[in-house]
Design a protein around this motif. Sequence first.
Motif, PDB file in Angstrom:
ATOM      1  N   GLY A  96       0.802  -1.207   0.000  1.00  0.00           N
ATOM      2  CA  GLY A  96       0.000   0.000   0.000  1.00  0.00           C
ATOM      3  C   GLY A  96       0.832   1.252   0.000  1.00  0.00           C
ATOM      4  N   GLY A  97       1.632   1.419   1.056  1.00  0.00           N
ATOM      5  CA  GLY A  97       2.480   2.595   1.142  1.00  0.00           C
ATOM      6  C   GLY A  97       1.725   3.889   1.306  1.00  0.00           C
ATOM      7  N   ALA A  98       0.439   3.813   1.735  1.00  0.00           N
ATOM      8  CA  ALA A  98      -0.373   5.020   1.824  1.00  0.00           C
ATOM      9  C   ALA A  98       0.195   6.020   2.802  1.00  0.00           C
ATOM     10  CB  ALA A  98      -1.805   4.646   2.226  1.00  0.00           C
ATOM     11  N   SER A 147      -3.266   2.490   8.146  1.00  0.00           N
ATOM     12  CA  SER A 147      -3.416   3.138   6.847  1.00  0.00           C
ATOM     13  C   SER A 147      -2.877   2.260   5.730  1.00  0.00           C
ATOM     14  CB  SER A 147      -2.687   4.490   6.856  1.00  0.00           C
ATOM     15  OG  SER A 147      -2.745   5.099   5.588  1.00  0.00           O
ATOM     16  N   ASP A 148      -1.738   1.638   5.966  1.00  0.00           N
ATOM     17  CA  ASP A 148      -1.139   0.766   4.964  1.00  0.00           C
ATOM     18  C   ASP A 148      -2.004  -0.468   4.715  1.00  0.00           C
ATOM     19  OD1 ASP A 148       1.531   0.286   3.427  1.00  0.00           O
ATOM     20  OD2 ASP A 148       1.084  -1.632   4.402  1.00  0.00           O
ATOM     21  N   LEU A 150      -0.344 -10.420   0.076  1.00  0.00           N
ATOM     22  CA  LEU A 150       0.887 -10.894   0.708  1.00  0.00           C
ATOM     23  C   LEU A 150       1.271  -9.984   1.872  1.00  0.00           C
ATOM     24  CD1 LEU A 150       3.490 -12.718   0.666  1.00  0.00           C
ATOM     25  CD2 LEU A 150       4.477 -10.982  -0.866  1.00  0.00           C
ATOM     26  N   TRP A 151       1.233  -8.666   1.643  1.00  0.00           N
ATOM     27  CA  TRP A 151       1.616  -7.723   2.700  1.00  0.00           C
ATOM     28  C   TRP A 151       0.574  -7.671   3.807  1.00  0.00           C
ATOM     29  CZ3 TRP A 151       6.075  -5.928   4.025  1.00  0.00           C
ATOM     30  CH2 TRP A 151       7.099  -5.826   3.076  1.00  0.00           C
ATOM     31  N   LEU A 152      -0.687  -7.782   3.453  1.00  0.00           N
ATOM     32  CA  LEU A 152      -1.728  -7.807   4.473  1.00  0.00           C
ATOM     33  C   LEU A 152      -1.560  -9.034   5.359  1.00  0.00           C
ATOM     34  CD1 LEU A 152      -4.328  -6.446   5.548  1.00  0.00           C
ATOM     35  CD2 LEU A 152      -5.618  -7.876   3.940  1.00  0.00           C
ATOM     36  N   LYS A 153      -1.293 -10.164   4.742  1.00  0.00           N
ATOM     37  CA  LYS A 153      -1.047 -11.408   5.482  1.00  0.00           C
ATOM     38  C   LYS A 153       0.137 -11.254   6.420  1.00  0.00           C
ATOM     39  CE  LYS A 153       1.464 -14.528   3.552  1.00  0.00           C
ATOM     40  NZ  LYS A 153       2.541 -14.778   4.542  1.00  0.00           N
ATOM     41  N   ARG A 154       1.221 -10.691   5.922  1.00  0.00           N
ATOM     42  CA  ARG A 154       2.425 -10.518   6.741  1.00  0.00           C
ATOM     43  C   ARG A 154       2.151  -9.639   7.962  1.00  0.00           C
ATOM     44  NH1 ARG A 154       6.866  -9.393   1.904  1.00  0.00           N
ATOM     45  NH2 ARG A 154       7.402 -11.584   1.483  1.00  0.00           N
ATOM     46  N   GLY A 193      -3.070  -7.460  -6.763  1.00  0.00           N
ATOM     47  CA  GLY A 193      -3.827  -7.909  -5.605  1.00  0.00           C
ATOM     48  C   GLY A 193      -3.082  -8.998  -4.859  1.00  0.00           C
ATOM     49  N   THR A 194      -2.324  -9.806  -5.598  1.00  0.00           N
ATOM     50  CA  THR A 194      -1.527 -10.867  -4.971  1.00  0.00           C
ATOM     51  C   THR A 194      -0.488 -10.282  -4.023  1.00  0.00           C
ATOM     52  OG1 THR A 194      -1.814 -12.259  -6.938  1.00  0.00           O
ATOM     53  CG2 THR A 194      -0.030 -12.837  -5.427  1.00  0.00           C
TER      54      THR A 194
END
Length: 281
Positions: free
Chosen positions: A14-16, A101-102, A145-149, A140-141
Amino acid sequence: ARSKGSSPVELGAGGAAWRGIGARSLTLRLVAAARGSAPMCQSKVELRGRALMDEVMETFRRVEVLHDGRVVTSTFMDAVECFLKIFDIVGGAFFTELVRSDMRNNMEKIHRACEKACVRTLQDMVSAEQATREEFEGSGTEALLWLKRTLQFILVLFSYMLTDDDDTPLSASAARAYEETVKPCHNWLLRNLFDAGLQCLPSRDDVYAELIAASIPCDGKATNVATEAKRTLRILQNALADLLSSIVQFYNTNALEDVCVVSLDSWRHDRQAQHPLQSAT
């Protein structure tokens, strides 16, 4: 070589928070907060009451997992979004301003990817992107991945909150969880940002008090704050492990994760633990 999903400039896919605040500005604010010279380290949060835990657990129960383990995206995202309210209890600028946020930015990417592929499950989204040879970066993959981490990091943090001594600073428990999950995915700058952010976490006693407020009826009396808080935390941890189980297995089985490989079974605690809002049967 960089691991899948790692990025030299972003917290996650994301990097938001980086784009909206700026890495330098946010780093300085977090460091100042860690030193006690900024108001971002406030440990007390507004009491959310008993309804918060009810709401979180209800959205977790509504997550739809198909017979083959595929997870329906909409129900998964509803559960994660509701779970983010727990960050108001954990507190600190690190979780409420940066990590949340991310995570939301990654969730938006996942929603868009599912709509683009006309699929309703997370696994189908990944399969569709692989079939069309979608670019990994920004996909989306990668977002999943980052959401899971990030959720694995929180899962391990919960585990250390349950097993560490009560006099262990929450920041120390979080540092261990970070070391074992997402730290290998981050570059030098992000590691230093995380180190500063973790120092802004509230005290363990404050978190325990807020967990009690969120899970005990207004007229209830907790005889031991730490014991009751850990009971609630154990339930949250087990629910989160269940939520992540299919996703983690899918990424590991399909060689989509080469860094944050955490065995969920090792982080589950007493499965007989009962929701503090439910009566014994």
